[in-house]
Design an enzyme around this catalytic site. Sequence first.
Site, short mmCIF file in Angstrom:
data_model
loop_
_atom_site.label_atom_id
_atom_site.label_comp_id
_atom_site.label_asym_id
_atom_site.label_seq_id
_atom_site.Cartn_x
_atom_site.Cartn_y
_atom_site.Cartn_z
N LYS A 20 14.35 35.50 46.94
CA LYS A 20 13.19 36.39 46.98
C LYS A 20 12.93 36.86 48.41
O LYS A 20 13.04 36.07 49.35
CB LYS A 20 11.97 35.66 46.43
N SER A 60 5.03 37.68 40.97
CA SER A 60 5.64 38.58 41.92
C SER A 60 7.15 38.36 42.08
O SER A 60 7.81 39.23 42.64
CB SER A 60 4.96 38.42 43.29
N SER A 116 3.75 33.08 40.22
CA SER A 116 4.83 34.03 40.48
C SER A 116 6.25 33.57 40.21
O SER A 116 7.16 34.38 40.26
CB SER A 116 4.74 34.54 41.91
N1 GLN Z 1 -0.45 37.23 40.40
C1 GLN Z 1 -1.03 36.36 41.36
C2 GLN Z 1 -1.51 37.15 42.54
O1 GLN Z 1 -1.39 38.32 42.51
C3 GLN Z 1 -0.05 35.30 41.77
C4 GLN Z 1 1.01 35.81 42.67
C5 GLN Z 1 1.90 34.71 43.19
O2 GLN Z 1 2.01 33.63 42.62
N2 GLN Z 1 2.51 34.99 44.31
O3 GLN Z 1 -2.01 36.65 43.48
#
Ligand code: GLN
Length: 493
Positions: free
Chosen positions: A87, A162, A186
Amino acid sequence: MKEIKNLVDLTVTEAVEVLSSGQISSRELTEAYLERISEHERDIHAFITTTPDLALKMADGADTKRLKATKENENIPPLLGLPLAIKDVLCVEGVRATCGSKILEQFTPPFNATVVENLLNAGVVVLGKTNTDEFAMGSSTENSAYGVTHNPWNKERVPGGSSGGSAAAVAAKFSPAALGTDTGGSVRQPASFCGVTGIKPTYGRVSRYGLIAYGSSLDSAGVLARTTEDVEIIFRLMAGYDERDATSIDAPVADAVCRDGADVKGLRIGVPKEYFIEGIQPEVAQSVRTAVETFRDLGAEIIDISLPHTEYALPVYYLIAPAEASANLARFDGVRYGLRASDENMLKMYTESRGAGFGPEVKRRIMLGTYALSAGYYDAYYGQAQKVRTLIKSDFENVFSKVDVIAAPVAPTTAFKIGGHGDDPLAMYLEDVFTLPANLAGIPGLAFPTGFDSDGLPIGMQLMGKQFDEPTLFKLGYVFQQHTDWHQRTPHL
Ligand code: GLN
């Protein structure tokens, strides 16, 4: 010798086996993935940066090393020659790390994240950096400054986020495994949307050094792959104490549990009523309940439980995460990293670099977080959120005196349409209701596929465990996958 199927079909476990037996070389395996990427990446867009030259160089290096080590009877690193996607919020020395943001478009880290370093020492080959919502803020990969990733099961759908690029890369067989990060879901949510398996480790189990920070008290680097066994292998090699991360915990990494003879008899699985609420897609709830019944048939004990503060996880997270983000992202000011939009004077440099470099969701979070931390509002928002976070954490502590793990859906729906949440940030935040609690409590979560909805989209469940009890999650995921074949289904591209 076993007959080798199409190289990109190999699991991590199988790939490691055929690499070690000498049946295939790392170059052959790496070329197979690069070929698949060049054929289908146009339709999926899992990567922000692919690194074909580096990958082939590393593959050749791995093959040479294996020859030499074999001849001279030296130790062979466990993943020697295995391709991996990473990532784009994790630093790989010499490879651009954008975090899905324009502000870091030109940023090439001069060092490796510890998790990356650990895996490089284990012998992996870097295929590229995967797409992500900007600074990991999002649940669909639509917030990337580099374009959306398409779900390999249905290209009009999001892959989740994400770590959507990592999940799509594994589902599309661009890579046998990928690293992701999980601050509020995410790793688990994209794993679930793309029909793959993913672990969000215990907070402190895996180093955050070189993971470009979003919410420092919540961030955790994790793994996505096609099977629990594969996830466990990579997790064990990346985990461990790191003195460069002050919150890293010095405890030994447990032995592998995904092996013949593993069983789940007598394990107590709690099913929290707060995770089967109105508004959840009925097919998702049904699939997870069926999976729980499978565990019962395999000898686990199923217990109804309650986590009464679950409903507060969403508001608590969306105060704490933006508050931490607003502080973490202050470093992107045009001085040290990435974009500098103006040199005229200092204030202009700050405001114009940040104005041009950050996308709308990141700006929204910086404003929310700055507000929640500001004098006069701190106690009412950030302070209050921290207190409720403690209540959420104690819900889990109470329940873990009665059960070994908690079973729940990963997300209330399957993959939604690209653009489906339009400009409605709240609708997007609601996608995270079931994943945020584990981050707030610092406990591990394993997501894996349990079925499909009537549109042919994957459904996933998550198991949440006690702190540092990844092994019990792996054992359950492994045994489930020995008895079901959801994880073996793959999309036709
Ligand atoms: N969807 C959540 C956010 O927008 C979690 C994102 C993540 O785990 N990086 O913060």
